[in-house]
Motif scaffolding. Structure first.
Motif, PDB file in Angstrom:
ATOM      1  N   GLY A 193       0.764  -1.231   0.000  1.00 18.05           N
ATOM      2  CA  GLY A 193       0.000   0.000   0.000  1.00 18.05           C
ATOM      3  C   GLY A 193       0.793   1.278   0.000  1.00 18.05           C
ATOM      4  O   GLY A 193       0.292   2.293   0.441  1.00 18.05           O
ATOM      5  N   LYS A 234      -6.289   3.145   1.114  1.00 19.73           N
ATOM      6  CA  LYS A 234      -6.945   4.379   1.532  1.00 19.73           C
ATOM      7  C   LYS A 234      -8.466   4.208   1.549  1.00 19.73           C
ATOM      8  O   LYS A 234      -9.139   4.634   2.490  1.00 19.73           O
ATOM      9  CB  LYS A 234      -6.547   5.505   0.583  1.00 19.73           C
ATOM     10  N   ASP A 240       2.052   2.834  -2.773  1.00 19.36           N
ATOM     11  CA  ASP A 240       1.884   3.659  -3.970  1.00 19.36           C
ATOM     12  C   ASP A 240       0.837   3.071  -4.910  1.00 19.36           C
ATOM     13  O   ASP A 240       0.357   1.964  -4.711  1.00 19.36           O
ATOM     14  CB  ASP A 240       3.209   3.814  -4.725  1.00 19.36           C
ATOM     15  N   GLY A 241       0.468   3.849  -5.885  1.00 15.63           N
ATOM     16  CA  GLY A 241      -0.410   3.391  -6.952  1.00 15.63           C
ATOM     17  C   GLY A 241      -1.738   2.829  -6.497  1.00 15.63           C
ATOM     18  O   GLY A 241      -2.353   3.311  -5.541  1.00 15.63           O
ATOM     19  N   ILE A 242      -2.184   1.810  -7.199  1.00 11.86           N
ATOM     20  CA  ILE A 242      -3.493   1.209  -6.915  1.00 11.86           C
ATOM     21  C   ILE A 242      -3.532   0.564  -5.534  1.00 11.86           C
ATOM     22  O   ILE A 242      -4.564   0.566  -4.866  1.00 11.86           O
ATOM     23  CB  ILE A 242      -3.906   0.216  -8.017  1.00 11.86           C
ATOM     24  N   ARG A 243      -2.400   0.063  -5.072  1.00  6.21           N
ATOM     25  CA  ARG A 243      -2.360  -0.539  -3.729  1.00  6.21           C
ATOM     26  C   ARG A 243      -2.612   0.518  -2.667  1.00  6.21           C
ATOM     27  O   ARG A 243      -3.343   0.295  -1.713  1.00  6.21           O
ATOM     28  CB  ARG A 243      -1.015  -1.241  -3.507  1.00  6.21           C
ATOM     29  N   TYR A 244      -2.013   1.697  -2.852  1.00  2.00           N
ATOM     30  CA  TYR A 244      -2.244   2.806  -1.923  1.00  2.00           C
ATOM     31  C   TYR A 244      -3.709   3.231  -1.970  1.00  2.00           C
ATOM     32  O   TYR A 244      -4.335   3.431  -0.935  1.00  2.00           O
ATOM     33  CB  TYR A 244      -1.333   3.982  -2.266  1.00  2.00           C
ATOM     34  N   GLY A 245      -4.242   3.373  -3.163  1.00  6.70           N
ATOM     35  CA  GLY A 245      -5.644   3.764  -3.309  1.00  6.70           C
ATOM     36  C   GLY A 245      -6.598   2.774  -2.666  1.00  6.70           C
ATOM     37  O   GLY A 245      -7.583   3.160  -2.025  1.00  6.70           O
ATOM     38  N   THR A 246      -6.309   1.502  -2.817  1.00  2.25           N
ATOM     39  CA  THR A 246      -7.148   0.459  -2.216  1.00  2.25           C
ATOM     40  C   THR A 246      -7.059   0.515  -0.694  1.00  2.25           C
ATOM     41  O   THR A 246      -8.071   0.425   0.003  1.00  2.25           O
ATOM     42  CB  THR A 246      -6.730  -0.923  -2.731  1.00  2.25           C
TER      43      THR A 246
END
Length: 59
Positions: free
Chosen positions: A3, A13, A5-11
Motif C-alpha cells: 500500500g 486508503k 503507492d499506486g493502486i495498492r495505496y488507493g485500495t
C-alpha cells in the motif's frame, strides 16, 4: 496488502475510509511508513517475494 503507492495505496486508503483496519506492506520502509501515516494505517516492511521474510517475526 501492499500500500505504499499506486493502486495498492488507493485500495488501502479506500478500505481505511470504509472503516477497515489496514496494515500495508512493502519493501521500502520510508515510503511505506509515510503512506501509512497519511491514511492512518499500519506498516510492515517485507518483501513478499521472499518466503523467508514471511517467516520473520514482526515488531
Amino acid at each position: 496488502m501492499g500500500g505504499s503507492d499506486g493502486i495498492r495505496y488507493g485500495t488501502a486508503k479506500l478500505n481505511v475510509a470504509e472503516g477497515a483496519k489496514v496494515v500495508a506492506s512493502g519493501r521500502k520502509r520510508g515510503a511505506g511508513e509515510a503512506a501509512a501515516r497519511e491514511i492512518c494505517a499500519g506498516f510492515i516492511q517485507v518483501d513478499l517475494s521472499k518466503i523467508e521474510e514471511l517467516r520473520r517475526p514482526q515488531s
